[in-house]
Design a protein around this motif. Structure first.
Motif, PDB file in Angstrom:
ATOM      1  N   UNK A 108       0.832  -1.212   0.000  1.00 38.70           N
ATOM      2  CA  UNK A 108       0.000   0.000   0.000  1.00 38.70           C
ATOM      3  C   UNK A 108       0.865   1.261   0.000  1.00 38.70           C
ATOM      4  N   UNK A 109       0.456   2.240  -0.794  1.00 41.73           N
ATOM      5  CA  UNK A 109       1.132   3.537  -0.828  1.00 41.73           C
ATOM      6  C   UNK A 109       0.062   4.582  -0.546  1.00 41.73           C
ATOM      7  N   UNK A 110       0.084   5.128   0.641  1.00 40.41           N
ATOM      8  CA  UNK A 110      -0.985   6.045   1.037  1.00 40.41           C
ATOM      9  C   UNK A 110      -2.290   5.271   1.214  1.00 40.41           C
ATOM     10  N   UNK A 111      -3.394   5.951   1.063  1.00 37.72           N
ATOM     11  CA  UNK A 111      -4.698   5.322   1.299  1.00 37.72           C
ATOM     12  C   UNK A 111      -5.276   4.671   0.049  1.00 37.72           C
ATOM     13  N   UNK A 112      -4.902   5.160  -1.123  1.00 39.36           N
ATOM     14  CA  UNK A 112      -5.612   4.737  -2.322  1.00 39.36           C
ATOM     15  C   UNK A 112      -4.751   3.991  -3.340  1.00 39.36           C
ATOM     16  N   UNK A 113      -3.452   3.992  -3.153  1.00 37.06           N
ATOM     17  CA  UNK A 113      -2.587   3.464  -4.202  1.00 37.06           C
ATOM     18  C   UNK A 113      -1.854   2.200  -3.764  1.00 37.06           C
ATOM     19  N   UNK A 114      -1.400   1.450  -4.752  1.00 39.85           N
ATOM     20  CA  UNK A 114      -0.651   0.220  -4.504  1.00 39.85           C
ATOM     21  C   UNK A 114       0.608   0.185  -5.370  1.00 39.85           C
ATOM     22  N   UNK A 115       1.703  -0.221  -4.742  1.00 41.58           N
ATOM     23  CA  UNK A 115       2.923  -0.474  -5.497  1.00 41.58           C
ATOM     24  C   UNK A 115       2.935  -1.960  -5.857  1.00 41.58           C
ATOM     25  N   UNK A 116       2.844  -2.263  -7.140  1.00 43.61           N
ATOM     26  CA  UNK A 116       2.746  -3.661  -7.578  1.00 43.61           C
ATOM     27  C   UNK A 116       4.157  -4.206  -7.837  1.00 43.61           C
ATOM     28  N   UNK A 132      13.880   7.160 -22.250  1.00 45.03           N
ATOM     29  CA  UNK A 132      12.832   7.308 -21.245  1.00 45.03           C
ATOM     30  C   UNK A 132      13.172   6.626 -19.934  1.00 45.03           C
ATOM     31  N   UNK A 133      12.347   6.888 -18.947  1.00 50.09           N
ATOM     32  CA  UNK A 133      12.534   6.348 -17.604  1.00 50.09           C
ATOM     33  C   UNK A 133      11.642   5.123 -17.400  1.00 50.09           C
ATOM     34  N   UNK A 134      12.042   4.293 -16.436  1.00 49.51           N
ATOM     35  CA  UNK A 134      11.194   3.159 -16.050  1.00 49.51           C
ATOM     36  C   UNK A 134       9.903   3.719 -15.459  1.00 49.51           C
ATOM     37  N   UNK A 135       8.732   3.289 -15.940  1.00 50.90           N
ATOM     38  CA  UNK A 135       7.470   3.800 -15.387  1.00 50.90           C
ATOM     39  C   UNK A 135       7.338   3.460 -13.897  1.00 50.90           C
ATOM     40  N   UNK A 136       6.473   4.173 -13.231  1.00 53.88           N
ATOM     41  CA  UNK A 136       6.248   3.910 -11.810  1.00 53.88           C
ATOM     42  C   UNK A 136       5.475   2.598 -11.622  1.00 53.88           C
ATOM     43  N   UNK A 137       5.907   1.775 -10.652  1.00 48.71           N
ATOM     44  CA  UNK A 137       5.157   0.551 -10.366  1.00 48.71           C
ATOM     45  C   UNK A 137       3.895   0.804  -9.533  1.00 48.71           C
ATOM     46  N   UNK A 138       3.644   2.069  -9.202  1.00 51.72           N
ATOM     47  CA  UNK A 138       2.448   2.404  -8.426  1.00 51.72           C
ATOM     48  C   UNK A 138       1.265   2.532  -9.397  1.00 51.72           C
ATOM     49  N   UNK A 139       0.270   1.672  -9.222  1.00 47.59           N
ATOM     50  CA  UNK A 139      -0.923   1.643 -10.077  1.00 47.59           C
ATOM     51  C   UNK A 139      -0.572   1.690 -11.571  1.00 47.59           C
ATOM     52  N   UNK A 140       0.217   0.726 -12.059  1.00 53.14           N
ATOM     53  CA  UNK A 140       0.597   0.737 -13.482  1.00 53.14           C
ATOM     54  C   UNK A 140      -0.623   0.502 -14.376  1.00 53.14           C
TER      55      UNK A 140
END
Length: 324
Positions: free
Chosen positions: A21-29, A276-284
């Motif tokens: 979990x990242x904060x209340x609404x997000x997930x790091x997959x 480019x950069x590696x995209x964020x793993x948070x809510x991909x």
């Protein structure tokens, strides 16, 4: 290469997901729907750049993390449904060599305590023969009796990693997760440790999950290789097949970045540069996670995630552009 028995599955990982979990609404997959089988006697390589979920996968397998969903089975048993006695047996049979030898050893314990604790816990030695058992294990990893009463700060990085390896193998495990065991070491020491791991595998009949970001190292020690990108499996095949016929663009990028000693060959080789950069793993997004950096990406790649499928016997790839 090791002598794998492909009739005897040792670990079966099915649809493994590890979300944080990242904060209340997000997930790091960190790990997203990963499935594979490891067979007795083989070395399965797990490769990808930092943050792709390699170490998290290994930590789920040894029960350092409890996965969000999916199953991990060892010898047919769900490792997250073991009773107390089964749990103790599991931790004897399954061990881990950690990446950083400087932080994985207790600075207040001597080598005897570090290596001997597991032996004593599992009844593999007594107070009377503990010294001899520890020395025997140290000799297997290239250390001597003189080292038994010393503390970790008295050793070099390579020696510390040998102590970490001795600790993992002291309880006579069947399966070892090698979590980037040479990445923190000098290049001159890396080959020594790799060769030692191969020799110990033969001698002690071990099965390895070998995690690394360097594809040339993984090819040297592995029977089969999984390539991971941003929590997902993008390619899976034998070490030779991955090296000689890489199908996924990301695997091709990894291979093209391996240094070549011969300057002439290095100049002539085509280097694949990704932007480019590696995209964020948070809510991909539900799309190919490599699409934003892939030179061959189409609109389809940016709209839907490709499934891992077998394109030639034993060679699996997750890419819309690969036919088969």
């Amino acid at each position: 290469m090791s002598h794998a028995d492909y009739n005897k599955p040792l670990f079966e990982v099915e649809d493994l997901c590890q979300y944080f979990p990242v904060g209340r609404r997000h997930q790091l997959k960190a790990v997203d729907h990963v499935s594979f089988t490891i067979y007795q006697g083989e070395t399965l390589g797990l490769v990808g750049e930092s943050g792709c979920g390699k170490s998290t996968t290994g930590r789920c397998m040894v029960k350092l993390y409890t996965p969000t969903s999916g199953s991990v089975r060892f010898k047919g048993q769900n490792v997250f449904a073991l009773d107390r006695e089964q749990e103790k047996s599991f931790h004897k049979q399954v061990q881990m060599i950690f990446q950083n030898p400087h932080s994985s050893l207790n600075p207040r314990q001597t080598v005897k305590d570090i290596v001997g604790y597991g032996m004593k816990l599992h009844g593999l030695c007594t107070d009377e023969n503990m010294d001899d058992k520890v020395v025997e294990m140290l000799r297997k990893v290239g250390l001597s009796r003189d080292h038994i009463s010393r503390f970790p700060h008295e050793f070099s990085g390579g020696q510390k990693q040998r102590i970490g390896i001795a600790r993992a193998l002291a309880v006579e495990p069947e399966f070892v997760v090698c979590d980037e065991p040479i990445s923190a070491l000098d290049v001159s020491i890396q080959a020594q440790v790799l060769n030692m791991l191969k020799e110990l595998q033969e001698e002690m009949h071990l099965t390895y999950l070998f995690i690394a970001h360097d594809l040339s190292v993984v090819k040297y020690i592995s029977d089969r290789i999984i390539v991971m990108y941003l929590g997902t499996m993008v390619e899976f095949s034998t070490a030779e097949e991955i090296y000689e016929k890489p199908l996924h663009p990301y695997t091709q990028v990894l291979l093209s970045s391996i240094p070549i000693a011969d300057p002439k060959t290095a100049r002539e080789r085509e280097r694949i540069i990704v932007k480019g950069e590696v995209p964020s793993p948070i809510d991909p997004p539900d799309a190919c996670r490599f699409a934003e950096r892939c030179p061959y990406a189409t609109e389809t790649c940016k709209k839907s995630a490709p499934k891992l499928r077998e394109v030639t016997p034993g060679h699996f790839v997750a890419c819309h552009a690969v036919k088969g």
